[in-house]
Scaffold this active site. Structure first.
Site, PDB file in Angstrom:
ATOM      1  N   ARG A 262     -26.952  43.385  12.664  1.00 30.30           N
ATOM      2  CA  ARG A 262     -27.178  42.936  11.238  1.00 30.30           C
ATOM      3  C   ARG A 262     -28.290  43.930  10.623  1.00 30.30           C
ATOM      4  O   ARG A 262     -29.286  44.187  11.381  1.00 30.30           O
ATOM      5  CB  ARG A 262     -27.170  41.370  11.290  1.00 30.30           C
ATOM      6  CG  ARG A 262     -26.153  40.539  11.772  1.00 30.30           C
ATOM      7  CD  ARG A 262     -26.551  39.120  11.677  1.00 30.30           C
ATOM      8  NE  ARG A 262     -25.529  38.377  12.061  1.00 30.30           N
ATOM      9  CZ  ARG A 262     -25.246  37.178  12.313  1.00 30.30           C
ATOM     10  NH1 ARG A 262     -26.240  36.386  11.837  1.00 30.30           N
ATOM     11  NH2 ARG A 262     -24.334  36.718  12.797  1.00 30.30           N
ATOM     12  N   ARG A 277     -35.703  37.496  14.278  1.00 29.25           N
ATOM     13  CA  ARG A 277     -34.862  38.153  13.086  1.00 29.25           C
ATOM     14  C   ARG A 277     -34.683  39.453  13.259  1.00 29.25           C
ATOM     15  O   ARG A 277     -35.532  40.471  12.899  1.00 29.25           O
ATOM     16  CB  ARG A 277     -35.335  37.921  11.607  1.00 29.25           C
ATOM     17  CG  ARG A 277     -34.118  38.163  10.612  1.00 29.25           C
ATOM     18  CD  ARG A 277     -34.618  37.813   9.226  1.00 29.25           C
ATOM     19  NE  ARG A 277     -35.034  36.321   8.917  1.00 29.25           N
ATOM     20  CZ  ARG A 277     -34.219  35.618   8.539  1.00 29.25           C
ATOM     21  NH1 ARG A 277     -32.825  35.834   8.444  1.00 29.25           N
ATOM     22  NH2 ARG A 277     -34.398  34.254   8.366  1.00 29.25           N
ATOM     23  N   ARG A 391     -32.778  33.304  19.936  1.00 31.24           N
ATOM     24  CA  ARG A 391     -33.384  32.236  19.441  1.00 31.24           C
ATOM     25  C   ARG A 391     -33.603  31.094  20.623  1.00 31.24           C
ATOM     26  O   ARG A 391     -34.655  30.549  20.548  1.00 31.24           O
ATOM     27  CB  ARG A 391     -32.914  31.661  18.176  1.00 31.24           C
ATOM     28  CG  ARG A 391     -32.738  32.738  17.230  1.00 31.24           C
ATOM     29  CD  ARG A 391     -32.265  32.096  15.866  1.00 31.24           C
ATOM     30  NE  ARG A 391     -32.703  33.011  14.647  1.00 31.24           N
ATOM     31  CZ  ARG A 391     -32.805  32.635  13.396  1.00 31.24           C
ATOM     32  NH1 ARG A 391     -32.307  31.673  13.118  1.00 31.24           N
ATOM     33  NH2 ARG A 391     -32.778  33.814  12.653  1.00 31.24           N
TER      34      ARG A 391
END
Length: 428
Positions: A262, A277, A391
């Protein structure tokens, strides 16, 4: 994609749904364009009928020796042919304009989804497990990983830039163990079929699941016009693209552990340190393909599957239902699972499970036919993280940290860790 027939019959409901999502009304624009398109098609049909009739009349006039009338009819047929060709080109343009407009519309929320503007309006529906008590101030995962010498963003940045991290040693193995544990649970207990899908896909695949055209900037495109998948949802859902599935074979449930990519567009300054992230990360994805009658129950089931693996890791989490303003583009209803991170002192999303209804099925032209029925219906699709591996690694590191900076391996992961039950800084 929404059904144009439904929009014609429910324009007010569409605009109400868009308002609930914080979007501008679109029904009037869509209906005007649709009316132009249909009127144009009616004119084309009338021209074609006249051309067919005139062509027959040519033969009749020739048979009666009326060459003047025959030549006039030939001229009319020739003109109609040219007009039809131009009209058909315009019809394609109108079809494309309408489809492009429909492709930008988000899905319509289910009636029980709470109306709200953003994440502050999400509704907690349950908490599971307890927060751990520590006789010391818990550290964040990157403090632990860097002190162990097993989490290195600086070296990764030399190779790839920001938002990449190099894991090594037992910490890298711990991440791999998490992915294997999730896959084994979903395939062994939750009836999902493991898939190893492509990581590169064409435009059509991203369009089918709703990432294109609206969210192109969120993904990475290659020089040969393919895309790195932002989630295995894209590959797994497109397994049924263009297919007519036998109703007896529904639901179909797929799972995959893949790298995901991403661009993190719009997240400048957010979570810049650590593993939360990243441009590249691993995730176990769950996808279900089912019918209209069972899709809501399938959402509850899928969410429970994701919760189960977190429970077995002994992590504290809460599950919330997203409000209309916080839901994803293709979702009708979404549950987010937020895991407690002791180092941050906050809940952070670790799984998102969404029911899309026939929104993706319509975009992919994926259908099913019930036994004895001639008509087909669009499949209903669901997707959910089962769960985000990176995560989960953060949550395990922060939850199972010890005062000396070591990390205890949870019981559920010990079979995958080759006898390692505690991750410590190597001596020397």
């Amino acid at each position: 994609m929404l059904d144009i027939k439904w929009i014609r019959q429910n324009p007010d409901e569409l605009d109400q749904a868009l308002k609930a999502r914080g979007a501008e009304p679109k029904a009037l624009e869509i209906l005007d364009l649709d009316a132009d398109r249909r009127a144009h098609q009616t004119r084309l049909n009338e021209m074609q009928e006249r051309r067919n009739a005139a062509s027959k009349q040519i033969g009749q006039a020739m048979g009666q020796g009326d060459t003047e009338k025959a030549e006039a009819l030939k001229t009319e047929v020739s003109t109609l042919k040219s007009d039809l060709q131009a009209g058909e080109a315009r019809a394609r343009e109108l079809d494309a304009e309408l489809n492009d407009l429909l492709a930008t519309l988000p899905n319509v929320p289910l009636p029980d989804v709470p109306v709200g503007a953003d994440e502050s309006d999400n509704v907690e529906i349950r908490k599971v497990g307890e927060k751990h008590d520590y006789p010391f101030t818990p550290k964040e995962h990157f403090e632990l990983g860097e002190a162990l010498g097993m989490m290195d963003a600086e070296t990764a940045a030399k190779m790839s830039g920001a938002r990449f991290t190099l894991l090594s040693g037992p910490l890298a193995r711990l991440e791999r163990a998490l992915g294997q544990f999730f896959l084994d649970t979903h395939t062994g207990e939750h009836s999902y079929t493991e898939v190893q899908p492509p990581l590169l896909v064409r435009d059509e695949a991203l369009y089918g699941t709703g990432q294109l055209p609206k969210f192109a900037e969120d993904s990475f495109r290659t020089t040969d016009d393919r895309w790195l998948i932002p989630t295995a949802e894209v590959s797994l859902t497109n397994i049924v693209s263009g297919a007519i599935v036998d109703h007896d074979y529904l639901p179909r449930r797929y799972t995959a552990l893949t790298a995901c990519f991403r661009s993190e567009a719009g997240s400048a300054g957010r979570d810049t340190r650590g593993y939360l992230r990243q441009h590249q990360f691993y995730k176990v994805e769950m996808v279900s393909v089912t019918d209209a009658d069972s899709s809501e129950a399938e959402l509850e089931r899928m969410t429970k599957c994701a919760e189960t693996v977190l429970e077995r890791l002994g992590l504290h989490f809460r599950t919330v239902v997203l409000c209309t303003g916080d839901m994803g583009f293709g979702a009708r209803k979404t549950y987010d699972i937020e895991v407690w991170l002791p180092g941050q002192g906050a809940y952070r999303e670790i799984s998102s499970c969404s029911l899309c209804g026939d929104f993706q099925g319509r975009r992919m032209n994926a259908r099913y036919r019930a036994a004895g029925e001639k008509q087909t219906q669009f499949v209903h699709t669901l997707n959910g993280s089962g769960v985000a591996v990176g995560r989960a690694l953060i949550a395990v590191m922060e939850t199972y940290q010890n005062e000396d900076g070591s990390i205890t391996v949870p019981e559920a992961l010990k079979p995958y860790m080759g006898g390692i039950d505690r991750i410590e800084k190597p001596e020397g």
